[in-house]
Design an enzyme around this catalytic site. Structure first.
Site, PDB file in Angstrom:
ATOM      1  N   ASP A 167      34.180  32.572 106.145  1.00 53.70           N
ATOM      2  CA  ASP A 167      34.236  31.664 104.986  1.00 53.70           C
ATOM      3  C   ASP A 167      33.302  30.475 105.189  1.00 53.70           C
ATOM      4  OD1 ASP A 167      35.377  30.776 102.413  1.00 53.70           O
ATOM      5  OD2 ASP A 167      35.997  29.074 103.627  1.00 53.70           O
ATOM      6  N   LYS A 193      41.821  31.763 104.473  1.00 55.89           N
ATOM      7  CA  LYS A 193      42.138  30.632 105.357  1.00 55.89           C
ATOM      8  C   LYS A 193      43.649  30.430 105.452  1.00 55.89           C
ATOM      9  CE  LYS A 193      39.177  28.159 103.020  1.00 55.89           C
ATOM     10  NZ  LYS A 193      38.164  27.352 102.397  1.00 55.89           N
TER      11      LYS A 193
END
Ligand code: URA
Length: 452
Positions: A167, A193
């Site tokens: 990410d 996340k």
């Protein structure tokens, strides 16, 4: 069995032409992006743009989330007793809910492992707000995170470099290639996340309106549904509240100003709109974590934890555990303080009600004062911000206070003019943000939907 080998260009062409990618292709992409070997940045951005235009199916989005999550360390908190529930907000102006909600949820029996972000653009970030507290450390290692969680029940830290490296790479590419506003990519970015944090379940605050990332309610609803579905696919219950972000949440925006407002909420003196959103999100957390029988039971437990000081006690313990000075709770003067206060007043001729307080313009006022971040590397001034902000629906007349700006414009020499211009700009943004009407405006509900 060795994993199949792909060529990035084939994957790009497939998506460019509207095809659905396989699990293996998506894993190859996530792995190639994180190790920086088999997917070059220019190929990754081409694929991101193809995804932007062609979209992804729910299955592709779930695979992408899972592959991104597994690109780094997935924290395992299963040995910590208790239900571990987190909350994530898509962000807005004045959104300091996390600072209140995490200790509140702990006081009601949950554990809250929270990895948060920094502010970017007009939206604020939890980590920046916490860093206004002298000594408060947000860059902790996973073992430190775990120790504090065990001892206090909540810990609020920044993402460690080992968590979801895919990410980090993809977000930095999206940021500069016009591919941020894409629902499957936002969903995979946020959920990878959150699922790597070691949580059992998650509550999402998906905001829409002038000060939010998603301007339209329909888009917020699509994003919320996608995230709930991805959570389900990953075996984690997720609930999402859709909340309006047309005006800032509460009466304060900035860092010091928001920390003060958060502590006031924990002392039972919070503004109604901020408490409404905080209570609703905490309530959903208690339901997911099995700490309340129903919404009414949750509400009763939450109100008790504020009234008897239990939530404030947890906040104090978290401050101590993370190196922050707990004296801040009783003495706001130890927070970074602005040099000047400027009251912005309603202009002549005004007599009636506040009909609008544009959250985006308030965010721009904070940026003008130096409290925001245009690029990730910018430093923020914790002392500046907005306090005492008037709210939609309140009566107002000429000369009444619209807000107090906390300003640091005492620069000397060559910078003196620039800093004076900055505070004049901030005042102008507030003047543009607040609009008036002769009759009381219709109030939109703050909480508009629950997706589960
Ligand atoms: N927040 C994230 O973490 N990722 C996105 O893509 C958008 C907002």
């Amino acid at each position: 069995m060795s994993s199949p080998t792909f060529f990035p260009q084939d994957i790009i062409i497939k998506k460019r032409d509207g095809g659905a990618l396989t699990k293996d292709e998506i894993e190859f992409f996530a792995r190639g992006v994180s190790d920086g070997k088999s997917f070059a940045d220019y190929q990754a951005t081409a694929l991101l743009m193809a995804i932007f235009w062609r979209g992804m199916t729910p299955q592709e989005t779930a695979w992408l989330t899972d592959a991104m999550m597994r690109s780094g360390e997935v924290i395992d908190l299963s040995d910590l007793p208790g239900a571990k529930v987190d909350k994530h907000s898509t962000g807005g102006v004045g959104d300091k809910v996390s600072l209140i909600l995490a200790p509140l949820a702990v006081a009601c029996g949950l554990k809250v492992p929270m990895m948060s972000g920094r502010g970017l653009g007009h939206t604020g970030g939890t980590l920046d707000k916490l860093e206004a507290i002298p000594g408060f450390k947000v860059n902790l290692s996973v073992p430190e995170f775990r120790t504090i969680l065990q001892k206090v029940g909540c810990a609020m830290i920044g993402q460690t470099p080992q968590v979801v490296p895919a990410d980090r790479k993809l977000y930095s590419l999206r940021d500069v290639t016009g591919t941020v506003e894409c629902i499957p990519l936002i969903c995979a970015s946020i959920m990878s996340k959150k699922l790597a944090e070691g949580i059992d379940s998650l509550v999402l605050d998906v905001k829409f309106g002038k000060g939010a990332f998603m301007k339209r309610k329909e888009d917020a609803l699509t994003l919320a549904r996608a995230m709930v579905e991805v959570g389900r696919a990953g075996g984690k219950p997720v609930r999402a509240l859709l909340t309006a972000m047309n005006q800032p949440l509460g009466r304060a925006a900035g860092h010091t100003t928001e920390v003060i407002e958060s502590i006031e909420c924990l002392k039972g003196r919070g503004p109604a709109d901020l408490m409404e959103v905080t209570y609703a999100l905490t309530g959903q957390m208690l339901l997911l974590g099995g700490k309340a029988k129903n919404e009414a039971d949750a509400r009763q437990k939450i109100e008790a934890a504020i009234a008897n000081g239990a939530a404030l006690k947890v906040f104090r313990e978290m401050c101590v555990a993370q190196g922050g000075d707990p004296k801040v709770i009783d003495d706001y003067k130890i927070l970074p303080t602005a040099k000047k206060l400027l009251e912005v007043k309603a202009p002549a001729g005004v007599q009636g009600f506040v009909s609008e307080v544009d959250a985006l313009k308030c965010g721009h006022a904070i940026m003008a004062l130096g409290g925001g971040r245009a690029a990730v590397t910018d430093k923020v001034d914790h002392a500046v911000g907005i306090a005492d902000l008037i709210k939609i629906g309140e009566p107002v007349r000429a000369g009444a206070r619209l807000c107090t700006l906390h300003i640091n414009d005492d620069a000397k020499g060559a910078r003196a003019d620039l800093s004076a211009i900055a505070s004049a700009k901030a005042e102008a943004f507030i003047r543009e943000a607040v609009k008036f009407s002769a009759t009381a405006p219709k109030q939109e509900p703050l909480i508009q939907d629950l997706i589960q």
